[in-house]
Design an enzyme around this catalytic site. Structure first.
Site: not given
Ligand code: NDP
Length: 480
Positions: A174, A177-178
């Site tokens: 992801c 997200c990261d």
């Protein structure tokens, strides 16, 4: 002539036997599906939907609008894959919007039309007889009359050495997200489809360089996406590169070993992050062995409708679709599945009056966060010193970010567990975007992250996505 009569007689007998077989099967199905079987039952869900991506939510919208008591079991990733994408330009009717925003909007109006969305997952399902039994992750059993499976698909993994070892320590699926945790670092993205290219574009806003590793000599992604990537000077593409291993220093990823598919030579490419974007696999673990699956593991459908091989069970979206795999198609499937399910319930003769006559009690889910006090936010290092550094009980801190869909999904679960288990530990939240100095102090590398602190020391950092049961276990383990 006599022979002819014998043939006609034989054909007649065979046709008669087939007809009788069909009639008996119909009779058995009718009695199997008789509403009398649910008289007096509790915890009944007439219209159960498993999954809350575009397929599940669209099915929920139609289920509720068609007048059925509809429950959507949202599962571990509410909103599905769109919540992990950036801008979407092919959602019909919306020229350009963020994936998470599209899903938040859809979720809100599905709820407005009366579908109940539960922050719960179905972990077991029994389709061997009607009505069907569904078991939630908290161990509750409900009885479903019609079920729509819309569990979508999960990111595929490569199964190379180092992948499992460094999962969450530099290996991820992801980018959205990261990405903020890879500021000014070099990263690789593996894959050549739309997801890989989109991840590369999401990452360039943060990282120093992105190298796309593509196993063939061409990309699978759409022409528009290819154009954007090829004109970005921070993204380079390496074709014919198959990843053979992910390497690291024990604590985090340091690079990948790749083999050139033309020359067969291997080389190491340095990278702090490895983003996997190599496609998806249908999420069918729940129904495997019960529903007919096709050769690739997708749920098989009978024709143009969404009916599976079991009457009363329908499927929609990516869990059925190896070909189109588009959010818009999944939404359309969800609508069809809901109409099919409504016809099934009509045929059964189900409605609220009938439910009353039969003494059926509908499932009344309780809100897991009801009455729960929100865990306090840690706003600064000073707050940490005041509240945690000298605490006698173990302390659990939920480190989250608003841009992280999994984090936002787990917050209510964390709140519920905190409420249940406050005798055993103290619970706090940390918005990592707002308090970067504390995030760094705790050594949080990415979110979601659950810190376990004892006597002022961080003794564990859990980066996993957890359900309520797993979160409870994590808290119980702090007593060890
Ligand atoms: P795809 O199946 O389209 O692409 C997967 C990519 O990963 C391919 O390049 C494939 O290579 C490669 N791959 C597969 N297995 C391996 C492996 N073991 N090692 C290395 N490489 C591997 O999946 P996507 O997730 O990209 O897309 C799925 C669907 O979602 C598509 O229909 C896509 O169009 C859609 N999508 C749309 C978006 C949008 O419109 N905004 C955004 C994201 C996805 P090979 O080509 O050799 O098989």
């Amino acid at each position: 002539m006599k022979k002819q009569w014998l043939v006609i007689l034989g054909v007649g007998v065979v046709a008669g036997l087939i007809g009788a077989g069909w009639w008996f099967r119909q009779q058995r199905a009718c009695s199997r599906l008789s509403l009398e079987r649910i008289a007096g039952l509790h915890d009944v869900v007439p219209f159960a939907i498993i999954g809350s991506g575009p397929a599940g939510l669209s099915a929920g919208l139609y289920g509720a609008r068609l007048g059925y008591d509809t429950i959507i079991f949202e599962g571990p990733k509410p909103g599905g894959q769109l919540t992990e994408t950036g801008y979407v330009e092919n959602w019909p009717g919306v020229p350009r919007a963020l994936g998470p925003e599209i899903m938040a909007q859809q979720r809100a109006y599905v709820a407005k039309f009366g579908a109940r969305l539960l922050s719960d997952s179905i972990v077991q399902i029994d389709l061997s007889h009607w009505p069907f039994t569904l078991t939630t992750e908290t161990g509750q059993h409900v009885t479903a009359l019609a079920v729509i499976i819309a569990t979508g698909s999960a990111p595929r993994i490569m199964q190379v050495p180092g992948e499992r070892e460094y999962w969450g320590k530099g290996v991820t699926t992801c980018a959205l997200c990261d990405a903020p945790y890879y500021k000014n670092k070099d990263v690789v993205v593996i894959g050549g489809g739309d997801t890989a290219l989109e991840e590369a574009l999401q990452l360039v806003a943060y990282v120093r360089s992105v190298t796309l590793l593509v196993r063939r000599d061409s990309l699978r992604a759409s022409a528009a996406m290819q154009m954007r990537v090829r004109t970005n000077k921070h993204i380079s593409i390496r074709f014919n590169c198959a990843v053979e291993a992910i390497v690291g220093d024990g604590a985090s990823v340091t690079g990948v070993t790749v083999r050139n598919m033309r020359t067969r030579a291997t080389e190491q490419i340095s990278a702090s992050g490895v983003f996997l974007a190599i496609g998806h696999e249908p999420r069918t673990k729940l129904v495997a062995g019960q529903l007919a699956l096709d050769r690739e593991g997708y749920i098989g459908l009978s024709g143009r409708d969404q009916q599976t091989n079991i009457e009363g069970v329908f499927a929609a979206g990516d869990v059925t679709d190896a070909v189109y795999r588009q959010a818009g198609v999944a939404a359309g499937d969800g609508i069809k599945a809901a109409i099919d399910a409504a016809r099934f319930l009509q045929k059964l003769g189900w409605d609220r009056d009938r439910a009353q006559t039969l003494g059926v009690a509908l499932y009344e889910p309780h809100d897991i966060t009801r009455g729960a006090a929100e865990p306090a936010e840690l706003g600064s290092k000073a707050a940490y010193r005041r509240l945690i550094a000298h605490a006698h009980k173990p302390v659990i801190v939920d480190c989250y970010a608003k841009h992280c869909p999994s984090c936002m999904h787990m917050l209510p679960t964390f709140q519920a567990v905190a409420n249940e288990m406050r005798g055993e530990a103290d619970f706090y939240k940390l918005n990592t975007t707002n308090v970067p100095e504390l995030t760094e102090f705790f050594g949080v590398e990415r979110v979601p992250c659950f810190l376990v602190i004892k006597h002022g020391n961080v003794i564990a950092r859990h980066y996993a996505i957890m359900n309520r049961v797993q979160m409870r276990d994590m808290v119980k383990q702090t007593r060890a």
